[in-house]
Write an enzyme that holds these catalytic residues in place. Structure first.
Site, PDB file in Angstrom:
ATOM      1  N   SER A  93      -1.640  65.549  13.140  1.00 21.73           N
ATOM      2  CA  SER A  93      -2.616  64.484  13.821  1.00 21.73           C
ATOM      3  C   SER A  93      -1.976  63.996  15.056  1.00 21.73           C
ATOM      4  O   SER A  93      -0.532  64.232  15.360  1.00 21.73           O
ATOM      5  CB  SER A  93      -2.512  63.384  12.737  1.00 21.73           C
ATOM      6  OG  SER A  93      -3.633  62.726  12.936  1.00 21.73           O
ATOM      7  N   GLY A 135      -7.162  65.945  14.016  1.00 23.22           N
ATOM      8  CA  GLY A 135      -6.072  65.968  14.665  1.00 23.22           C
ATOM      9  C   GLY A 135      -5.935  65.509  16.087  1.00 23.22           C
ATOM     10  O   GLY A 135      -4.711  65.710  16.845  1.00 23.22           O
ATOM     11  N   GLU A 147     -12.953  68.164  11.695  1.00 21.46           N
ATOM     12  CA  GLU A 147     -12.944  66.854  11.100  1.00 21.46           C
ATOM     13  C   GLU A 147     -12.182  65.758  11.785  1.00 21.46           C
ATOM     14  O   GLU A 147     -10.894  65.224  11.575  1.00 21.46           O
ATOM     15  CB  GLU A 147     -12.036  67.153   9.817  1.00 21.46           C
ATOM     16  CG  GLU A 147     -12.767  68.161   8.826  1.00 21.46           C
ATOM     17  CD  GLU A 147     -11.592  68.465   7.737  1.00 21.46           C
ATOM     18  OE1 GLU A 147     -10.474  68.421   7.935  1.00 21.46           O
ATOM     19  OE2 GLU A 147     -12.205  68.847   6.634  1.00 21.46           O
ATOM     20  N   GLY A 157     -11.091  62.089  13.223  1.00 20.53           N
ATOM     21  CA  GLY A 157     -11.116  60.987  12.777  1.00 20.53           C
ATOM     22  C   GLY A 157     -10.677  59.967  13.955  1.00 20.53           C
ATOM     23  O   GLY A 157     -11.506  59.169  14.551  1.00 20.53           O
ATOM     24  N   ARG A 158      -9.536  59.846  14.234  1.00 21.26           N
ATOM     25  CA  ARG A 158      -8.725  59.170  15.273  1.00 21.26           C
ATOM     26  C   ARG A 158      -9.698  59.330  16.697  1.00 21.26           C
ATOM     27  O   ARG A 158      -9.763  58.451  17.196  1.00 21.26           O
ATOM     28  CB  ARG A 158      -7.519  59.645  15.491  1.00 21.26           C
ATOM     29  CG  ARG A 158      -6.684  58.691  16.623  1.00 21.26           C
ATOM     30  CD  ARG A 158      -5.145  59.459  16.850  1.00 21.26           C
ATOM     31  NE  ARG A 158      -4.575  60.094  15.852  1.00 21.26           N
ATOM     32  CZ  ARG A 158      -3.550  59.607  15.182  1.00 21.26           C
ATOM     33  NH1 ARG A 158      -3.272  58.143  15.453  1.00 21.26           N
ATOM     34  NH2 ARG A 158      -3.042  60.190  14.202  1.00 21.26           N
ATOM     35  N   ARG A 185       1.802  51.432  12.466  1.00 18.31           N
ATOM     36  CA  ARG A 185       2.017  52.472  13.116  1.00 18.31           C
ATOM     37  C   ARG A 185       3.531  52.621  14.001  1.00 18.31           C
ATOM     38  O   ARG A 185       3.949  53.432  14.321  1.00 18.31           O
ATOM     39  CB  ARG A 185       0.823  53.047  14.046  1.00 18.31           C
ATOM     40  CG  ARG A 185      -0.244  53.319  12.995  1.00 18.31           C
ATOM     41  CD  ARG A 185      -1.519  53.986  13.717  1.00 18.31           C
ATOM     42  NE  ARG A 185      -1.132  55.401  13.852  1.00 18.31           N
ATOM     43  CZ  ARG A 185      -0.659  55.970  15.264  1.00 18.31           C
ATOM     44  NH1 ARG A 185      -0.474  54.865  16.203  1.00 18.31           N
ATOM     45  NH2 ARG A 185      -0.316  57.044  15.374  1.00 18.31           N
ATOM     46  N   TYR A 244       5.638  55.448  12.651  1.00 23.02           N
ATOM     47  CA  TYR A 244       5.660  56.554  13.307  1.00 23.02           C
ATOM     48  C   TYR A 244       6.471  56.409  14.939  1.00 23.02           C
ATOM     49  O   TYR A 244       6.402  57.089  15.856  1.00 23.02           O
ATOM     50  CB  TYR A 244       4.321  57.062  13.907  1.00 23.02           C
ATOM     51  CG  TYR A 244       3.569  57.218  12.495  1.00 23.02           C
ATOM     52  CD1 TYR A 244       3.897  57.852  11.379  1.00 23.02           C
ATOM     53  CD2 TYR A 244       2.338  56.483  12.573  1.00 23.02           C
ATOM     54  CE1 TYR A 244       3.036  57.953  10.248  1.00 23.02           C
ATOM     55  CE2 TYR A 244       1.383  56.510  11.358  1.00 23.02           C
ATOM     56  CZ  TYR A 244       1.917  57.352  10.211  1.00 23.02           C
ATOM     57  OH  TYR A 244       1.082  57.218   9.258  1.00 23.02           O
ATOM     58  N   CYS A 257       8.270  39.106   7.436  1.00 22.02           N
ATOM     59  CA  CYS A 257      10.027  38.974   7.357  1.00 22.02           C
ATOM     60  C   CYS A 257      10.933  40.290   7.429  1.00 22.02           C
ATOM     61  O   CYS A 257      11.436  40.487   6.438  1.00 22.02           O
ATOM     62  CB  CYS A 257      10.130  38.180   5.985  1.00 22.02           C
ATOM     63  SG  CYS A 257       9.838  36.459   6.372  1.00 22.02           S
ATOM     64  N   GLU A 258      10.587  40.911   8.623  1.00 19.78           N
ATOM     65  CA  GLU A 258      11.717  41.977   8.691  1.00 19.78           C
ATOM     66  C   GLU A 258      11.620  42.195  10.260  1.00 19.78           C
ATOM     67  O   GLU A 258      10.783  42.216  10.849  1.00 19.78           O
ATOM     68  CB  GLU A 258      11.384  43.097   8.036  1.00 19.78           C
ATOM     69  CG  GLU A 258      10.184  43.825   8.013  1.00 19.78           C
ATOM     70  CD  GLU A 258      10.063  45.018   7.372  1.00 19.78           C
ATOM     71  OE1 GLU A 258       9.807  44.915   5.861  1.00 19.78           O
ATOM     72  OE2 GLU A 258      10.297  46.187   7.587  1.00 19.78           O
TER      73      GLU A 258
END
Ligand code: LLP
Length: 439
Positions: A213, A251, A293, A295-296, A337, A341, A368-369
């Protein structure tokens, strides 16, 4: 506007507009954080992929299956239906959304490396067009269920062509050491072919691969096509008939930053056609029907997220410089994301003309991180202040769809904008929704 925004987004005197509606008005009416989707842009992008497939492959054009995992809701499934695309679903939940939208079941393709027996049964019962098979166990499950229901099920075999696609390791899918599909190199793919042929309830239509992707070059898709077609030739040599279909997955990468060069349909499809045609010539095979296919590449650029800034804090860095920490009212619960990533985003102040003096900033969420970061490094106006709105573009794919309730934060709504009108297509979660699961 740069390619990171959908086509109906514009700015005037520092105010961001979508289809003529000001960000400030949207925030007042729908609250923040919220996702805004440009409906016409979604439809245009869907059609652009379909038209480019047909322009390149002619009568050998299969389906453009919109990958629901990028983002789906009942309303969006209806748009996909109306633009005559197919739908790729990978869970029973995504299938349920499609059915609720009365999506034509023969245009649904079912994915998943671990489809449950009940997911397979429902898919066959409702008459999905194709199931993309991912394991030997699944072949037996499909055959048994189809037999019980007195049906024949069309399938593709998902193959791993052994390619290192240039993308983040978590979203690359076609190298050998991966959970998806049947490896061509190891012989697993051929074993699956032999296994499928033992079952009269299964109609093997062809092969499938999805190499990863957010890929920004077409080369790897061509290599995948070569390897799949080589196996199609072996099939013809062994059994004397040709497989009719090939699905090269999704992708196709988009622009997240103005410096990114997205893959356009007009660039991807001719190059896929070239690769498929050459490989078929080499093996004297008929060109199969080719499906894709994306998507993004359809939904990614159609949406932006609107946040309200809550606090601004200057932090002194080790090198003596400083950084503005700008906290927004969402974060990793609506965009995982960046932390998952290392994805990069841009953002802009959307409610006013802010200072042109830009300072090193980090946009963080309310969770909280420390890893709760929306934009790791960005130069934003020095006068950013609580109450300002921040718009982050290109959040349509895998933003809302991967949203969570971490820290019991309700997931944001998705608001569709069309012809100067905005309407909620997926409402904001409420506190009652959050508490509703407690027994
Ligand atoms: N087909 C198959 C079989 C897939 O597994 C995927 C994505 C697609 C199509 C659509 O890929 P696209 O065109 O959207 O790149 N959560 C990650 C992306 C995971 C992709 C999973 N499979 C992210 O946020 O980048």
């Amino acid at each position: 506007m740069a390619k990171v925004w959908s086509s109906r987004v514009s700015t005037d005197s520092g105010q961001l507009f979508i289809d003529g509606i000001a960000a400030s008005e949207l925030a007042k009416e729908f609250g923040t954080p919220a996702f805004f989707i440009d409906e016409a842009d979604f439809r245009d992008r869907s059609l652009a992929w379909k038209q480019a497939l047909v322009a390149s492959f002619g009568e050998k054009a299969g389906n453009v299956y919109y990958a629901a995992k990028a983002f789906i809701s009942v309303e969006v499934a209806k748009w996909v239906k109306e633009t005559s695309l197919g739908l790729d679903v990978c869970t029973g939940g995504e299938l349920a959304v499609a059915l609720k939208a009365d999506f034509p079941t023969e245009r649904i393709q079912v994915h998943g490396n671990n489809k449950s027996v009940s997911e397979i049964r429902r898919a066959i019962e409702v008459g999905v067009g194709v199931i993309v098979v991912d394991s030997l166990f699944e072949i037996n499950r499909i055959a048994t269920i189809a037999h019980t229901l007195g049906k024949t099920q069309k399938v593709l075999l998902r193959l791993t062509p052994g390619i290192e696609a240039h993308t983040h390791e978590s979203i690359a899918t076609a190298h050998e050491d991966v959970k998806f599909g049947f490896s061509i190199a190891s012989g697993a793919a051929w074993q699956a072919v032999l296994e499928v042929r033992l079952h009269p309830e299964i109609d093997l239509r062809g092969f499938h691969s999805h190499i990863g992707s957010q890929i920004l070059s077409t080369d790897a898709f061509g290599v995948a096509a070569d390897r799949l077609i080589e196996l199609m030739a072996r099939f013809r040599d062994e059994f004397g008939t040709e497989l009719a279909e090939l699905d090269l997955g999704g992708g196709y990468g988009i622009a997240y930053l103005p410096s990114d060069e997205p893959l356009t349909p007009e660039e991807v499809l001719p190059s896929l056609f070239h690769a498929v045609k050459n490989a078929c010539l080499l093996h004297t095979l008929e060109i199969p029907k080719v499906s894709i296919e994306p998507g993004r590449a359809i939904v990614g650029p159609t949406m932006f997220t609107l946040y309200e800034i809550g606090t601004v804090k200057k932090v002194v860095l080790e090198d003596g410089g400083d950084r503005n920490y700008i906290s927004v009212d969402g974060g990793m619960s609506d965009n995982i994301r960046t932390s998952l990533y290392g994805a990069e985003y841009m953002g802009m102040i959307a409610n006013r003309e802010a200072s042109h003096n830009l300072v090193l900033s980090r946009v963080v969420g309310k969770h909280c991180e420390t890893g709760d970061i929306v934009i790791r490094d960005i130069y934003l106006s020095e006068d950013v202040t609580p109450g300002d709105l921040l718009a982050v573009p290109a959040t349509g794919a895998y933003g809302r769809s991967m949203a969570s309730n971490y820290n019991h934060v309700p997931r944001p709504p998705v608001v569709a904008v069309l012809n100067g009108k905005a309407r909620v297509i997926l409402r904001r979660e409420s506190e009652a929704d959050l508490l509703g699961l407690d027994m």
